[in-house]
Design a protein around this motif. Structure first.
Motif, PDB file in Angstrom:
ATOM      1  N   ARG A 125       0.845  -1.186   0.000  1.00  0.00           N
ATOM      2  CA  ARG A 125       0.000   0.000   0.000  1.00  0.00           C
ATOM      3  C   ARG A 125       0.886   1.243   0.000  1.00  0.00           C
ATOM      4  O   ARG A 125       1.915   1.275   0.667  1.00  0.00           O
ATOM      5  CB  ARG A 125      -0.942   0.009   1.214  1.00  0.00           C
ATOM      6  N   ARG A 126       0.438   2.230  -0.745  1.00  0.00           N
ATOM      7  CA  ARG A 126       1.170   3.499  -0.865  1.00  0.00           C
ATOM      8  C   ARG A 126       0.265   4.636  -0.425  1.00  0.00           C
ATOM      9  O   ARG A 126      -0.916   4.681  -0.789  1.00  0.00           O
ATOM     10  CB  ARG A 126       1.613   3.717  -2.314  1.00  0.00           C
ATOM     11  N   ILE A 127       0.836   5.561   0.339  1.00  0.00           N
ATOM     12  CA  ILE A 127       0.079   6.742   0.754  1.00  0.00           C
ATOM     13  C   ILE A 127       0.248   7.844  -0.286  1.00  0.00           C
ATOM     14  O   ILE A 127       1.370   8.304  -0.552  1.00  0.00           O
ATOM     15  CB  ILE A 127       0.549   7.250   2.130  1.00  0.00           C
ATOM     16  N   ARG A 128      -0.867   8.242  -0.903  1.00  0.00           N
ATOM     17  CA  ARG A 128      -0.872   9.378  -1.814  1.00  0.00           C
ATOM     18  C   ARG A 128      -1.172  10.638  -1.017  1.00  0.00           C
ATOM     19  O   ARG A 128      -2.073  10.659  -0.177  1.00  0.00           O
ATOM     20  CB  ARG A 128      -1.949   9.193  -2.886  1.00  0.00           C
ATOM     21  N   ARG A 129      -0.431  11.704  -1.260  1.00  0.00           N
ATOM     22  CA  ARG A 129      -0.596  12.940  -0.486  1.00  0.00           C
ATOM     23  C   ARG A 129      -0.959  14.099  -1.409  1.00  0.00           C
ATOM     24  O   ARG A 129      -0.335  14.304  -2.446  1.00  0.00           O
ATOM     25  CB  ARG A 129       0.694  13.269   0.271  1.00  0.00           C
ATOM     26  N   ILE A 130      -1.964  14.867  -1.006  1.00  0.00           N
ATOM     27  CA  ILE A 130      -2.375  16.078  -1.722  1.00  0.00           C
ATOM     28  C   ILE A 130      -2.381  17.224  -0.726  1.00  0.00           C
ATOM     29  O   ILE A 130      -3.041  17.138   0.328  1.00  0.00           O
ATOM     30  CB  ILE A 130      -3.768  15.918  -2.361  1.00  0.00           C
ATOM     31  N   VAL A 131      -1.638  18.295  -1.032  1.00  0.00           N
ATOM     32  CA  VAL A 131      -1.558  19.473  -0.161  1.00  0.00           C
ATOM     33  C   VAL A 131      -2.308  20.609  -0.833  1.00  0.00           C
ATOM     34  O   VAL A 131      -1.990  20.998  -1.964  1.00  0.00           O
ATOM     35  CB  VAL A 131      -0.098  19.875   0.099  1.00  0.00           C
ATOM     36  N   ARG A 132      -3.303  21.128  -0.137  1.00  0.00           N
ATOM     37  CA  ARG A 132      -4.105  22.238  -0.670  1.00  0.00           C
ATOM     38  C   ARG A 132      -4.050  23.412   0.293  1.00  0.00           C
ATOM     39  O   ARG A 132      -3.847  23.246   1.494  1.00  0.00           O
ATOM     40  CB  ARG A 132      -5.569  21.817  -0.861  1.00  0.00           C
ATOM     41  N   HIS A 133      -4.262  24.604  -0.273  1.00  0.00           N
ATOM     42  CA  HIS A 133      -4.346  25.804   0.556  1.00  0.00           C
ATOM     43  C   HIS A 133      -5.801  26.146   0.810  1.00  0.00           C
ATOM     44  O   HIS A 133      -6.605  26.216  -0.121  1.00  0.00           O
ATOM     45  CB  HIS A 133      -3.651  26.983  -0.133  1.00  0.00           C
ATOM     46  N   ARG A 134      -6.160  26.328   2.054  1.00  0.00           N
ATOM     47  CA  ARG A 134      -7.541  26.708   2.386  1.00  0.00           C
ATOM     48  C   ARG A 134      -7.764  28.176   2.057  1.00  0.00           C
ATOM     49  O   ARG A 134      -6.915  29.027   2.308  1.00  0.00           O
ATOM     50  CB  ARG A 134      -7.822  26.476   3.880  1.00  0.00           C
TER      51      ARG A 134
END
Length: 269
Positions: free
Chosen positions: A71-80
């Motif tokens: 299993r791989r952790i996909r990461r998405i970083v967004r600005h609020r």
């Protein structure tokens, strides 16, 4: 440590990067791109920007077996607050201290998502700027050791900035993670030249994101094939991200060993 099952096989490899839970007899076969679990956490940067970081655990498929093995952790970083809020602050890039905080929180939350057993393997992302720093490496190692769920094997997928880093610097930095239960995957740009420059770096695996690589038709696949072949000549394991499921066999023939498949939208006629 490789991306193959740990139970006895004909594979003549060394240590294995595994996910035995995915091999439960007659167990549930999830869709290629379906995430297992996901979560979102917030973080305020030193400049006062509020970020939302989403993590999702996705299955990693062994292309030779056509079965999930890790299993791989996909990461998405967004600005609020949207683009207008980001522009108002006048700072579009994150500082190293912010990247390290994101990585440490990702490690904490990601290990909870992976649910690693003694014989399982998971993949977690980390920014190159964190790994390149001795303090960043130390913080990651301490966090991993102190985490209650730090069982099994863990690979750190290093991404962002490798293209500009000297190969000898990359080699020196990742050596600190090379232990029996901890290793490194290098997330490289989809360019054969940039891939080949890492030939002297002893990483466990190379990861290439195919989201921006044309690989639909036969003509497009020629370039994709050459990219995969260059990666396999550079490293014994190659993991493709966002690969079309119908390209799994072709990718395996080109030299890829593992894939995290992209979602395929249903077409209604």
């Amino acid at each position: 440590m490789t991306l193959v099952p740990a139970y006895p096989t004909d594979h003549d490899g060394g240590e294995t990067l595994t996910g035995n839970a995915a091999y439960s007899p007659l167990g549930e076969r999830r869709a290629y791109a379906a995430p297992y679990e996901s979560l979102t956490f917030s973080l305020v940067t030193r400049a006062g920007r509020e970020l939302a970081v989403t993590l999702a655990a996705q299955p990693v498929f062994d292309l030779d077996r056509s079965a999930p093995v890790s299993r791989r952790i996909r990461r998405i970083v967004r600005h609020r607050g949207g683009e207008s809020a980001l522009t108002a602050l006048g700072r579009r890039t994150l500082e190293p201290v912010d990247l390290k905080r994101i990585d440490l929180q990702t490690l904490n939350h990601g290990l909870d998502l992976l649910h690693l057993g003694p014989h399982d393997t998971g993949v977690l992302p980390a920014f190159w700027r964190t790994v390149a720093s001795s303090r960043g490496r130390f913080a990651l190692l301490c966090t991993e050791l102190q985490h209650d769920s730090a069982a099994g094997n863990l690979l750190i997928e290093v991404m962002g900035g490798l293209e500009q880093a000297p190969p000898e610097t990359i080699e020196e930095s990742i050596q600190h993670f090379e232990t029996g239960a901890l290793g490194v995957i290098l997330h490289v740009a989809p360019d054969p030249g940039l891939v080949r420059r890492l030939a002297g770096v002893r990483a466990r695996c190379l990861a290439i994101d195919f989201a921006g690589v044309a690989h639909d038709g036969p003509r497009e696949w020629r370039a994709a094939h050459d990219l995969i072949a260059a990666a396999r000549q550079t490293c014994s394991q190659v993991m493709l991200l966002n690969l079309r499921p119908d390209r799994g066999l072709a990718a395996q023939a080109a030299g890829a060993t593992h894939a995290v498949f992209a979602g395929m939208e249903t077409i209604t006629v």
